[in-house]
Design a protein around this motif. Structure first.
Motif, mmCIF file in Angstrom:
data_model
loop_
_atom_site.group_PDB
_atom_site.id
_atom_site.type_symbol
_atom_site.label_atom_id
_atom_site.label_comp_id
_atom_site.label_asym_id
_atom_site.label_seq_id
_atom_site.Cartn_x
_atom_site.Cartn_y
_atom_site.Cartn_z
ATOM 1 N N ALA A 148 52.895 49.226 30.469
ATOM 2 C CA ALA A 148 53.429 47.974 31.010
ATOM 3 C C ALA A 148 53.000 47.806 32.466
ATOM 4 C CB ALA A 148 54.950 47.949 30.890
ATOM 5 N N LYS A 149 53.006 48.894 33.234
ATOM 6 C CA LYS A 149 52.548 48.828 34.631
ATOM 7 C C LYS A 149 51.067 48.477 34.699
ATOM 8 C CE LYS A 149 55.433 52.476 36.308
ATOM 9 N NZ LYS A 149 55.420 53.778 36.950
ATOM 10 N N LEU A 150 50.290 49.014 33.774
ATOM 11 C CA LEU A 150 48.863 48.737 33.738
ATOM 12 C C LEU A 150 48.599 47.263 33.423
ATOM 13 C CD1 LEU A 150 45.930 49.908 33.741
ATOM 14 C CD2 LEU A 150 46.238 50.256 31.286
ATOM 15 N N LEU A 151 49.297 46.727 32.426
ATOM 16 C CA LEU A 151 49.103 45.342 32.005
ATOM 17 C C LEU A 151 49.754 44.329 32.938
ATOM 18 C CD1 LEU A 151 49.794 45.850 28.207
ATOM 19 C CD2 LEU A 151 47.577 45.305 29.250
ATOM 20 N N ASP A 152 50.845 44.701 33.555
ATOM 21 C CA ASP A 152 51.659 43.782 34.344
ATOM 22 C C ASP A 152 52.181 44.494 35.593
ATOM 23 O OD1 ASP A 152 53.276 41.628 35.092
ATOM 24 O OD2 ASP A 152 54.845 42.114 33.651
ATOM 25 N N PRO A 153 51.298 44.784 36.559
ATOM 26 C CA PRO A 153 51.696 45.595 37.719
ATOM 27 C C PRO A 153 52.854 45.010 38.525
ATOM 28 C CG PRO A 153 49.344 45.050 37.812
ATOM 29 C CD PRO A 153 49.909 44.396 36.599
ATOM 30 N N GLN A 154 52.973 43.689 38.583
ATOM 31 C CA GLN A 154 54.064 43.070 39.353
ATOM 32 C C GLN A 154 55.330 42.855 38.527
ATOM 33 O OE1 GLN A 154 50.757 41.716 39.934
ATOM 34 N NE2 GLN A 154 50.767 43.111 41.676
ATOM 35 N N GLY A 155 55.311 43.199 37.259
ATOM 36 C CA GLY A 155 56.499 43.028 36.416
ATOM 37 C C GLY A 155 56.844 41.572 36.162
ATOM 38 N N ILE A 156 55.859 40.706 36.180
ATOM 39 C CA ILE A 156 56.097 39.270 35.999
ATOM 40 C C ILE A 156 56.271 38.913 34.528
ATOM 41 C CG2 ILE A 156 55.038 36.982 36.259
ATOM 42 C CD1 ILE A 156 53.537 38.176 38.706
ATOM 43 N N TYR A 157 55.463 39.491 33.657
ATOM 44 C CA TYR A 157 55.446 39.082 32.258
ATOM 45 C C TYR A 157 56.421 39.851 31.378
ATOM 46 C CZ TYR A 157 51.306 36.738 33.899
ATOM 47 O OH TYR A 157 50.456 35.945 34.607
ATOM 48 N N PHE A 158 56.548 41.153 31.597
ATOM 49 C CA PHE A 158 57.386 41.966 30.716
ATOM 50 C C PHE A 158 58.695 42.376 31.369
ATOM 51 C CE2 PHE A 158 52.954 42.928 29.421
ATOM 52 C CZ PHE A 158 52.983 42.238 28.232
ATOM 53 N N ASN A 159 58.720 42.486 32.700
ATOM 54 C CA ASN A 159 59.905 42.880 33.448
ATOM 55 C C ASN A 159 60.487 44.146 32.826
ATOM 56 O OD1 ASN A 159 61.891 42.870 35.341
ATOM 57 N ND2 ASN A 159 62.846 40.978 34.680
ATOM 58 N N SER A 160 61.720 44.119 32.378
ATOM 59 C CA SER A 160 62.321 45.321 31.785
ATOM 60 C C SER A 160 62.287 45.275 30.259
ATOM 61 C CB SER A 160 63.762 45.463 32.263
ATOM 62 O OG SER A 160 64.501 44.344 31.830
ATOM 63 N N ARG A 161 61.575 44.310 29.700
ATOM 64 C CA ARG A 161 61.535 44.159 28.247
ATOM 65 C C ARG A 161 60.447 45.051 27.647
ATOM 66 N NH1 ARG A 161 62.186 39.235 30.525
ATOM 67 N NH2 ARG A 161 59.988 38.770 30.282
ATOM 68 N N VAL A 162 60.679 46.346 27.674
ATOM 69 C CA VAL A 162 59.759 47.328 27.102
ATOM 70 C C VAL A 162 60.570 48.167 26.120
ATOM 71 C CG1 VAL A 162 58.224 49.265 27.573
ATOM 72 C CG2 VAL A 162 58.363 47.362 29.205
#
Length: 194
Positions: A148-162
């Motif tokens: 998730a960090k690799l795909l979305d480093p700023q946490g914009i798209y997935f946030n805590s939804r992992v």
């Protein structure tokens, strides 16, 4: 007088069969071509054309290459899909606030509204995300969080939804019971049917 058969090959046989034309000239033999053959590939070079059978041959070769690398083409529309552009004269009086300097705009517009320097008469707004996205993997949580960090480093798209395998209520099965969204509003994209 020589008969057509004794004069050598027919004019059709002497014609170049090279299927790619650049600036009205066949690429391999440099024979000029008056007619416009096949398909124009202006996005590659405005003077490039290829015969239909050559395009089919290239597509077949490319397909084999893509599949051997386990890839496909993803073709995305631009206007009204990824973004929306409007000419300044088309902006209504109620949308006049869009003329304000970027720092005066409300927060949700600051990062998505753009005026491009070389297109002074247009304003472009990136489309809002149409999905609340989450990652759901049968991998372990540590792995899922790193990806998730690799795909979305700023946490914009997935946030805590992992969601990882240890979150599942059924062994070895992704169930919608742990998704907060209503089942009728969830679209799942996965590489396996189950």
């Amino acid at each position: 007088m020589m008969s057509p058969s004794s004069a050598g090959s027919s004019p059709k046989k002497n014609m170049c069969q090279h299927p790619v034309v650049y600036r009205g000239m066949r690429v391999k033999c440099t024979q000029n071509v008056d007619d416009e053959i096949g398909v124009a590939f202006g996005y590659i070079n405005k003077h490039l054309r290829a015969a239909h059978d050559e395009v089919a041959r290239l597509r077949e070769k490319d397909l084999k290459n893509l599949l051997s690398h386990k890839k496909l083409y993803l073709v995305l529309d631009l206007d009204h899909t990824l973004l929306n552009s409007a000419r300044f004269p088309d902006i209504t009086t109620t949308e006049g606030y869009l003329y304000e300097p970027k720092q005066a705009l409300v927060d949700n517009l600051k990062d998505s509204l753009h005026r491009l320097k070389h297109m002074q008469i247009m304003m472009t707004k990136l489309r809002p995300r149409l999905f609340e996205m989450c990652i759901f993997t049968m991998g372990e949580r540590a792995y899922a969080l790193e990806m998730a960090k690799l795909l979305d480093p700023q946490g914009i798209y997935f946030n805590s939804r992992v969601i990882a395998k240890e979150d599942c209520t059924e062994s070895h099965r992704k169930g919608l019971d742990i998704i907060l969204g209503h089942e009728s509003a969830v679209l799942i994209l996965d590489d396996t049917a189950k």
